[in-house]
Design a protein around this motif. Structure first.
Motif, PDB file in Angstrom:
ATOM      1  N   TYR A  76      20.390   7.726  -1.278  1.00  0.00           N
ATOM      2  CA  TYR A  76      19.136   7.239  -0.205  1.00  0.00           C
ATOM      3  C   TYR A  76      18.350   7.429  -0.158  1.00  0.00           C
ATOM      4  O   TYR A  76      18.037   9.036   0.627  1.00  0.00           O
ATOM      5  N   LEU A  77      16.649   6.274   0.045  1.00  0.00           N
ATOM      6  CA  LEU A  77      15.258   7.049   0.571  1.00  0.00           C
ATOM      7  C   LEU A  77      15.384   6.592   1.397  1.00  0.00           C
ATOM      8  O   LEU A  77      15.461   5.263   1.655  1.00  0.00           O
ATOM      9  N   ARG A  78      14.750   7.169   2.540  1.00  0.00           N
ATOM     10  CA  ARG A  78      13.873   7.398   4.026  1.00  0.00           C
ATOM     11  C   ARG A  78      12.774   7.726   3.676  1.00  0.00           C
ATOM     12  O   ARG A  78      12.144   8.884   2.641  1.00  0.00           O
ATOM     13  N   VAL A  79      11.409   6.958   3.833  1.00  0.00           N
ATOM     14  CA  VAL A  79      10.222   6.862   3.696  1.00  0.00           C
ATOM     15  C   VAL A  79      10.316   6.645   5.379  1.00  0.00           C
ATOM     16  O   VAL A  79      10.220   5.874   6.166  1.00  0.00           O
ATOM     17  N   ARG A  80       8.568   7.456   6.202  1.00  0.00           N
ATOM     18  CA  ARG A  80       8.128   6.987   7.013  1.00  0.00           C
ATOM     19  C   ARG A  80       6.729   6.790   6.716  1.00  0.00           C
ATOM     20  O   ARG A  80       5.738   7.657   5.821  1.00  0.00           O
ATOM     21  N   CYS A  81       6.024   5.399   7.307  1.00  0.00           N
ATOM     22  CA  CYS A  81       4.395   4.897   6.036  1.00  0.00           C
ATOM     23  C   CYS A  81       3.875   5.362   7.034  1.00  0.00           C
ATOM     24  O   CYS A  81       3.858   4.901   8.484  1.00  0.00           O
ATOM     25  N   ASN A  82       2.878   6.316   7.123  1.00  0.00           N
ATOM     26  CA  ASN A  82       1.852   6.775   8.175  1.00  0.00           C
ATOM     27  C   ASN A  82       0.243   5.334   7.481  1.00  0.00           C
ATOM     28  O   ASN A  82       0.300   5.043   6.456  1.00  0.00           O
ATOM     29  N   GLY A  83      -0.631   5.968   8.239  1.00  0.00           N
ATOM     30  CA  GLY A  83      -1.974   5.128   8.559  1.00  0.00           C
ATOM     31  C   GLY A  83      -1.264   3.849   8.652  1.00  0.00           C
ATOM     32  O   GLY A  83      -0.725   3.459   9.675  1.00  0.00           O
ATOM     33  N   GLY A  84      -2.102   2.773   9.007  1.00  0.00           N
ATOM     34  CA  GLY A  84      -2.677   2.248   9.905  1.00  0.00           C
ATOM     35  C   GLY A  84      -1.781   0.182   8.079  1.00  0.00           C
ATOM     36  O   GLY A  84      -0.895   0.927   8.181  1.00  0.00           O
ATOM     37  N   LEU A  85      -2.303  -0.544   8.776  1.00  0.00           N
ATOM     38  CA  LEU A  85      -1.180  -1.492   8.308  1.00  0.00           C
ATOM     39  C   LEU A  85      -1.722  -1.880   6.853  1.00  0.00           C
ATOM     40  O   LEU A  85      -0.296  -2.188   5.947  1.00  0.00           O
ATOM     41  N   ASN A  86      -2.196  -1.012   6.253  1.00  0.00           N
ATOM     42  CA  ASN A  86      -2.859  -1.835   4.664  1.00  0.00           C
ATOM     43  C   ASN A  86      -2.332  -0.610   4.435  1.00  0.00           C
ATOM     44  O   ASN A  86      -1.795  -0.965   2.547  1.00  0.00           O
ATOM     45  N   GLN A  87      -2.117   0.660   4.765  1.00  0.00           N
ATOM     46  CA  GLN A  87      -1.989   1.827   4.138  1.00  0.00           C
ATOM     47  C   GLN A  87      -0.455   1.906   4.744  1.00  0.00           C
ATOM     48  O   GLN A  87      -0.080   2.224   3.439  1.00  0.00           O
ATOM     49  N   GLN A  88       0.336   1.177   5.320  1.00  0.00           N
ATOM     50  CA  GLN A  88       1.593   1.756   5.106  1.00  0.00           C
ATOM     51  C   GLN A  88       2.026   0.552   4.101  1.00  0.00           C
ATOM     52  O   GLN A  88       2.858   0.524   3.748  1.00  0.00           O
ATOM     53  N   ARG A  89       1.558  -0.720   4.080  1.00  0.00           N
ATOM     54  CA  ARG A  89       1.292  -1.775   2.431  1.00  0.00           C
ATOM     55  C   ARG A  89       1.945  -1.395   1.369  1.00  0.00           C
ATOM     56  O   ARG A  89       2.515  -1.372   0.931  1.00  0.00           O
ATOM     57  N   SER A  90       0.479  -0.139   1.691  1.00  0.00           N
ATOM     58  CA  SER A  90       0.406   0.210   0.643  1.00  0.00           C
ATOM     59  C   SER A  90       1.464   1.250   0.074  1.00  0.00           C
ATOM     60  O   SER A  90       2.108   1.609  -1.001  1.00  0.00           O
ATOM     61  N   ALA A  91       2.187   1.738   0.645  1.00  0.00           N
ATOM     62  CA  ALA A  91       2.874   2.930   0.966  1.00  0.00           C
ATOM     63  C   ALA A  91       4.603   2.151   0.593  1.00  0.00           C
ATOM     64  O   ALA A  91       5.694   2.645  -0.024  1.00  0.00           O
ATOM     65  N   ILE A  92       4.666   1.602   1.091  1.00  0.00           N
ATOM     66  CA  ILE A  92       6.088   0.486   1.010  1.00  0.00           C
ATOM     67  C   ILE A  92       5.855   0.010  -0.733  1.00  0.00           C
ATOM     68  O   ILE A  92       7.750  -0.052  -0.733  1.00  0.00           O
ATOM     69  N   CYS A  93       5.189  -0.889  -0.761  1.00  0.00           N
ATOM     70  CA  CYS A  93       4.934  -1.340  -2.572  1.00  0.00           C
ATOM     71  C   CYS A  93       5.673   0.517  -3.084  1.00  0.00           C
ATOM     72  O   CYS A  93       6.323   0.123  -3.706  1.00  0.00           O
ATOM     73  N   ASN A  94       5.580   1.434  -2.710  1.00  0.00           N
ATOM     74  CA  ASN A  94       5.342   2.947  -3.389  1.00  0.00           C
ATOM     75  C   ASN A  94       6.437   3.471  -3.273  1.00  0.00           C
ATOM     76  O   ASN A  94       7.273   3.465  -4.466  1.00  0.00           O
ATOM     77  N   ALA A  95       6.769   3.520  -1.986  1.00  0.00           N
ATOM     78  CA  ALA A  95       8.883   3.008  -2.017  1.00  0.00           C
ATOM     79  C   ALA A  95       9.764   2.572  -2.571  1.00  0.00           C
ATOM     80  O   ALA A  95      10.698   3.239  -3.121  1.00  0.00           O
ATOM     81  N   VAL A  96       9.436   1.029  -2.555  1.00  0.00           N
ATOM     82  CA  VAL A  96      10.352   0.610  -3.765  1.00  0.00           C
ATOM     83  C   VAL A  96      10.139   1.143  -5.088  1.00  0.00           C
ATOM     84  O   VAL A  96      11.586   1.005  -5.221  1.00  0.00           O
ATOM     85  N   VAL A  97       9.439   1.534  -5.410  1.00  0.00           N
ATOM     86  CA  VAL A  97       9.333   1.908  -6.974  1.00  0.00           C
ATOM     87  C   VAL A  97       9.824   3.049  -6.994  1.00  0.00           C
ATOM     88  O   VAL A  97      10.303   3.404  -8.673  1.00  0.00           O
TER      89      VAL A  97
END
Length: 508
Positions: A76-97
């Motif tokens: 299982y992979l957990r991530v905590r996306c920091n920053g504002g809305l769009n920094q978090q959005r990019s991080a979510i994309c990276n988490a899926v990849v």
């Protein structure tokens, strides 16, 4: 009738004269055409840009196996996306990849609650979770939380091993270091997770997965989409409108080191903020401005628009946080463009308790995405502007005007020092040297999130096979591949059954 030698001589003398007149006329006509063209370009079209046969497509173009089942997953992979809305959005994309790379199960990403946003909405409060999971069902397995395990007769949640991933980590870090820890502990927790996967990945299918996440799976919750739609309808009821991301805010000004235009008290505030939040570095305002590192002031944005032919009837939606320096910086802009709106003035009542929070930023994002023209005034480290430019490109090459701050700086500085002759023409020459949001090659330092061409685009009637368009519906492509995988498994199972039966018959 024969002409005499005198008449012939006269014609020879007239020849060059007539040629000169013709050349002069041609030059004059060319100058007139150029000036007319310049005037025509003085107001970019509200229509989308010419696609040259290109369209968005993030469907796989090669075999794309389905994600692992629970028993096949590496963990299982957990991530905590920091920053504002769009920094978090990019991080979510990276988490899926990252989950796809490691053949892992992704736990729904966590959105950091930080001191700036003071927003505890989290993923479930901003995004449509069922849509997110359903859209990516052929790419990664997503669960709401880590499972419970039973050990020594006691049941408890599986504890994820915490790791701080390196910035812009390559794919190999995930397939070695991270995967080894995942197999050891069963689950890993990557935090912080902002810019923790390299943007340049030498695998077009993984890049297309990023686009599927960003432009298809990440959909805001219904109430955010409804509010955004109502605002756009109100703005468009009176014709076209443009949106401007006015990044003239304390954090960006302090980061850029552009403080000389402020009062001594305001400068103290910016210096203090910079010391508390950024690495110490000597920054000289004039030097920073010359290289285009200073955000445009509201007045400079207004002067650019006016030089490009927009007048005081232009409807403008402003997406920004709290502008630093008070009303005095907005006064010149409002004088030039009085028809200004934001989500508070044109929105259907109270948006949220905290309009500085993620919901307010989400509404701004959607209105800017759907606007006829979008203008980012500071695209440097601004995730909001960068993501929007990429989304508008993917959404159908919607017109985006991106000011070249480095080229504009000497023009504005000359004007401030009294050398204003030819100001608007010089601004036009800079501003017309742009693609206005049409398809173009990504060149460093342009981000993949700003321009996913060509990986996430295809061309109708393409000569190059790699650019050919797959079927329109992404789910159809993935469903067919998923079905093929299931059919293969059934065939394998059937063959094994037949083989076992034959062996038993032989033994009997």
């Amino acid at each position: 009738m024969r002409r005499g030698p005198g008449e012939a001589s006269l014609r020879r003398r007239r020849g060059p004269g007539r040629l000169w007149v013709a050349v002069a006329a041609l030059v004059a006509g060319t100058i007139w055409l150029c000036s007319s063209s310049s005037l025509g370009l003085a107001r970019p079209s509200y229509r989308v840009q010419d696609s040259n046969g290109w369209r968005a497509s993030s469907a796989p173009r090669s075999y794309w196996p389905p994600p692992p089942t629970e028993s096949e997953s590496n963990g299982y992979l957990r991530v905590r996306c920091n920053g504002g809305l769009n920094q978090q959005r990019s991080a979510i994309c990276n988490a899926v990849v990252a989950a796809r790379i490691m053949n892992a199960t992704l736990v729904l990403p966590e959105l950091d609650t930080n001191s700036f946003w003071r927003d505890e909405s989290g993923f479930v409060g901003i995004y449509d979770v069922p849509h997110f999971i359903k859209t990516l069902k052929y790419d990664v397995r997503i669960v709401m939380g880590v499972p419970e395990i039973t050990k020594n007769g006691k049941t408890k949640k599986l504890k994820a091993h915490q790791i701080r991933p390196p910035r812009d980590a390559p794919v190999t870090w995930y397939t070695t270091v991270a995967l080894e820890e995942m197999k050891k502990y069963g689950a890993i927790y990557l935090t912080p997770f902002s810019h923790r996967l390299a943007e340049d990945i030498d695998d077009a299918e993984l890049q297309r997965l990023r686009c599927r996440v960003n432009y298809h799976a990440l959909r805001f919750k219904p109430h955010i989409m409804k509010t955004s739609s109502e605002i756009v309808s109100k703005l468009r009821s009176e014709g076209h409108f443009m949106s401007i991301h006015l990044r003239f805010e304390m954090d960006m000004l302090a980061f850029a080191g552009c403080i000389d235009i402020f009062t001594p008290q305001e400068q103290k505030i910016l210096i203090k903020y910079r010391k508390e939040n950024f690495a110490e570095k000597k920054l000289v305002y004039r030097e920073r401005r010359i290289i285009g590192k200073c955000p445009l002031t509201p007045e400079e944005v207004g002067l650019i628009l006016r030089a490009m032919g927009f007048d005081n009837t232009t409807r403008i939606y402003l997406a920004s946080g709290e502008l630093f320096g008070g009303k005095r910086f907005m006064k010149p802009f409002k004088a030039m463009f009085p028809r200004l709106e934001n989500h508070s003035t044109v929105g259907p009542g109270k948006l949220e308790e905290n309009t500085r929070g993620l919901a307010g930023s989400a509404v701004d994002y959607m209105v800017c995405l759907l606007s006829d023209i979008f203008i980012p005034t500071y695209d440097g480290p601004s995730n909001f502007a960068n993501n929007l430019m990429g989304h508008r490109l993917y959404y159908g090459f919607r017109t985006t005007i991106t000011p070249n701050r480095k080229a504009l700086a000497p023009i504005f500085m000359d004007r401030e020092e009294g050398r204003a002759a030819g100001f608007e023409e010089r601004v036009r020459q800079v501003m017309f040297n742009t693609h206005f949001g049409g398809p173009h090659k990504r060149i460093h330092p342009e981000s993949f999130f700003t321009n996913s061409w060509p990986e996430c685009f295809c061309q109708t009637n393409a000569r190059n096979r790699a650019d050919q368009c797959p079927p329109d519906n992404i789910n159809d492509v993935l469903e067919s591949q998923f079905q093929s995988e299931e059919d293969m498994e059934e065939v394998k199972a059937s063959n094994q059954t037949d083989s076992t039966s034959q062996t038993e018959e032989t033994m009997i």
